[in-house]
Write an enzyme that holds these catalytic residues in place. Structure first.
Site, mmCIF file in Angstrom:
data_model
loop_
_atom_site.group_PDB
_atom_site.id
_atom_site.type_symbol
_atom_site.label_atom_id
_atom_site.label_comp_id
_atom_site.label_asym_id
_atom_site.label_seq_id
_atom_site.Cartn_x
_atom_site.Cartn_y
_atom_site.Cartn_z
ATOM 1 N N GLU A 33 83.067 38.306 35.883
ATOM 2 C CA GLU A 33 84.169 39.046 36.506
ATOM 3 C C GLU A 33 84.969 38.185 37.476
ATOM 4 O OE1 GLU A 33 81.264 40.159 35.759
ATOM 5 O OE2 GLU A 33 81.596 42.007 34.652
ATOM 6 N N HIS A 56 76.144 52.528 37.122
ATOM 7 C CA HIS A 56 77.207 52.853 36.164
ATOM 8 C C HIS A 56 77.932 54.119 36.595
ATOM 9 C CE1 HIS A 56 74.766 50.121 33.714
ATOM 10 N NE2 HIS A 56 75.840 49.936 32.967
#
Ligand SMILES: Cc1ncc(C[n+]2csc(CCOP(=O)(O)OP(=O)(O)O)c2C)c(N)n1
Length: 668
Positions: free
Chosen positions: A407, A474
């Site tokens: 990322e 998540h």
């Protein structure tokens, strides 16, 4: 003399020019050390002894090829002919300098000189070079980018990520490691275990070479050859330049930890003295010529210094400071949804929330040929949530790019694309994973415009939120991590039409925008979405319902919880405000809602402490106190990580306490 030089086809004149380029940063630094002792400048990171790397490498590139230098690379700035008096102003923190007094030493860039300013964190520079090189590659230009790191910086994850992406994407980037023996006080033996850093190139499937970093002609010739090779083969290259830091990490920190013998050994390899001596030996220069060049350089430095010190005193103007946090947005209302004709709106079909995101992205790709999408599994696979399903067939793999799992590097690459005039959209696979790209977002993207006037034309899509039993990693709501950071715009739609319009607006905006999209809404919420290309303005809330008894100020999933509660309580007149944008906040709409009801519940899925609700409650307390009939109440999720079990998750979420909290507020 300890060094041998190979002039190849370089003319006498060129050699003298190179000598001047090498001498200039050395003499500036010698002057800076005097000024430092006199207290006329503050901090100084010396590159004395390492100049051949900055100067040789920069001379080897074309002037319009971007360089990402670090704190010891004065030679990059001088070799790019940045006016010295302006550099002096920068180092003094003058308001008329490149960073308007907002940044120190070398933490600034200049588009004109194709230099991208560093942030203190070192490694993040490297991936920006990836993005620039990607832009060149996409446009078929024969250009490279070049990033510097110390050997200490190679221990950062950013080094690995940037080199890996450059290798996987076949990007023409030159990575230069200046191996000067120490990272602050840490010797190489405590920094890495491989024999030489260039050995790592093989692990990345990259070519590399280790050279004498003190030999100007070796550096120049190697980098020039590597540059042409990168352009021709469209591949990255790692160059490890062996050198030595002849002074402390910075001037105040001393050199006690360095064995004195090392200084003696490396003094013999001084890049300036050796080159100068060689030029005299081959009779390109004689003693008089050297003296004359040194005198000419001294005078130029004195003159620039005088001009630099003539800078007017800094005057802090708060409005100017605030105004520079974001780049101006031009034509923001050109495609405003409110300007669509009724016919355009009425043909809007009923679609899901996820379709709004998809349509906005699709139309943006059509409208902006310079827009590049990046994310894990977004190409053939269509993304974890299938938002970009089919995009690669229409727009091609160059613009719809699968990324390795890195990322930080992809956010950095997005910034690099922006430097070269592209727009970039990065999809976080889950908003939770932003933690490993956090630094690039909050320190590089967010601060860029304020620091040196460049804009980061980047949108980061953040699939966020709970309600699907996905557990602590998540499901998080992490928007408040970013609302606190000046320089980021934060949007958070709750309807399909807003999802489309806000995404288009975010992509049109030249500033970094975090676009939060609630995963639980993707396929659960439907509504009309106009077919036209339109924007929903950033910074404007949506009045969902007008009421008189109580205001619910909320966003995202909270809008649907509030609407359901109001439907279940038709006897209570509920005013619901969907903020849509969390930064900047639509404080006018908040004030109007408070004025209508005098009772406010701020509702969000994020956890309570430090959530945006605290900010909104504080703002209402400060600005609407007289409109209130009750204290502003927050309803948020529990201050725990998000649990996996659906029962625990339900208990965690703000919605489970909403009814009781509202009743308490109404009874106040
Ligand atoms: C992420 C991060 N950690 C720590 C520091 C503090 N720091 C600044 S420079 C430096 C040493 C860097 O060593 P190296 O990469 O070898 O470059 P050099 O200073 O030797 O040129 C350190 C530890 C920092 N700036 N950023």
């Amino acid at each position: 003399m300890t060094m041998t030089f190979d002039r190849k086809a370089l003319s006498d004149e060129r050699l003298v020019g190179m000598y001047k380029s090498l001498l200039f940063p050395r003499m500036i630094e010698e002057k800076m050390l005097i000024l430092l002792r006199q207290g006329r400048i503050s901090k100084w990171f010396s590159g004395i002894g390492q100049e051949a790397i900055s100067v040789g490498a920069t001379l080897a590139l074309d002037k319009d090829e971007w360089v990402m230098p670090l704190h010891r690379n004065l030679g990059v700035f001088t070799t790019r002919d940045m006016p010295l008096h302006e550099l002096f102003r920068q180092w003094q923190g003058s308001q008329d300098a490149y960073s308007k007094g907002r940044e120190r030493s070398f933490h600034f860039g200049s588009r004109e000189h194709h230099i991208c300013g560093m942030i203190s964190h070192l490694g993040p520079q490297l991936a920006i070079a990836d993005g620039v090189a990607l832009a060149h590659k996409l446009r078929g230009e024969g250009k490279v980018s070049m990033a510097f790191t110390g050997e200490g910086g190679t221990s950062e994850g950013d080094f690995h990520e940037a080199l890996n992406v450059a290798a996987v994407w076949d990007l023409p980037v030159i990575f230069i490691v200046e191996n000067n023996g120490y990272g602050l006080s840490t010797p190489t033996s405590e920094q890495y275990r491989c024999e030489s850093i260039v050995d790592r190139a093989k692990g990345y499937g990259m070519s590399g070479v280790r050279i004498d970093g003190n030999n100007l002609l070796s550096v120049y010739d190697t980098v020039r050859g590597v540059r042409d090779w990168c352009v021709e083969h469209q591949k990255p290259f790692l160059i490890e330049c062996m050198t030595f830091r002849m002074r402390g990490h910075e001037e105040a920190s001393g050199t006690k930890y360095v064995p004195p013998a090392l200084f003696e050994e490396w003094a013999k390899k001084d890049p300036v003295a050796n080159f100068e001596q060689w030029l005299m030996e081959i009779e390109v220069l004689d003693e008089d010529a050297v003296k004359a060049i040194r005198e000419e350089t001294r005078l130029a430095i004195e003159d620039a210094l005088r001009q630099g010190f003539e800078s007017p005193a800094t005057v802090a103007v708060t409005e100017d400071e605030l105004a520079d946090v974001f780049a101006p947005v031009e034509g923001a209302d050109e495609f405003d949804l409110s300007k669509l004709t009724p016919e355009e709106v009425s043909i809007a079909p009923e679609k899901r929330f996820i379709d709004g995101i998809r349509d906005g992205l699709w139309q943006s790709m059509e409208r902006h040929p310079n827009l590049v999408l990046m994310g894990q599994d977004i190409a053939l696979y269509g993304g974890a949530f299938k938002i970009t399903d089919g995009f690669v067939f229409r727009f091609g793999p160059a613009r719809v790019r699968n990324t390795p799992i890195c990322e930080s590097a992809i956010v950095g690459a997005a910034l690099g694309l922006s430097l070269e005039g592209h727009k970039a959209m990065m999809e976080m696979q889950f908003a939770d994973f932003v933690t490993v790209g956090f630094n690039q977002i909050v320190n590089n993207l967010a601060k860029l415009h304020y620091r040196w006037g460049e804009n980061a034309d980047v949108v980061i899509r953040m699939p966020t939120g709970a309600g699907v039993g996905a557990g602590p990693f998540h499901s998080q709501s992490n928007e408040a991590w970013f609302t606190h950071v000046p320089g980021l715009k934060i949007v958070y739609p709750s309807t399909p039409a807003d999802a489309k319009g806000l995404l288009i607006a975010a992509i049109n905006d030249p500033n970094p925008v975090m676009y939060f999209e609630h995963k639980a809404l993707y396929r659960a919420i439907s509504g009309p979405i106009p077919e036209a290309y339109y924007t929903v303005p950033i910074g404007k809330a949506r009045q969902v319902r007008v009421g008189e008894t109580v205001s619910i100020i909320t966003y995202g999933a909270g809008v649907h919880w509030a609407t359901a509660w109001a439907d279940e309580h038709p006897d209570i007149s509920v005013d619901i405000l969907d903020l849509r944008t969390l930064q900047p906040l639509d404080v006018d709409a908040i004030r109007e809602s408070v004025a209508r009801t005098g009772r406010v519940l701020v509702l969000h899925e994020d956890t309570l402490t430090g959530g945006l609700g605290g900010e909104i409650a504080a703002w209402i307390g400060e600005h609407c106190f007289q409109l209130l009939d009750a204290p502003v109440i927050r309803c948020a999720s529990l201050d725990t990580p998000i649990p996996f079990s659906l029962e625990l998750e339900k208990n965690f979420l703000a919605r489970s306490r909403m009814d009781a909290t509202l009743r308490g507020l109404l009874a106040y």
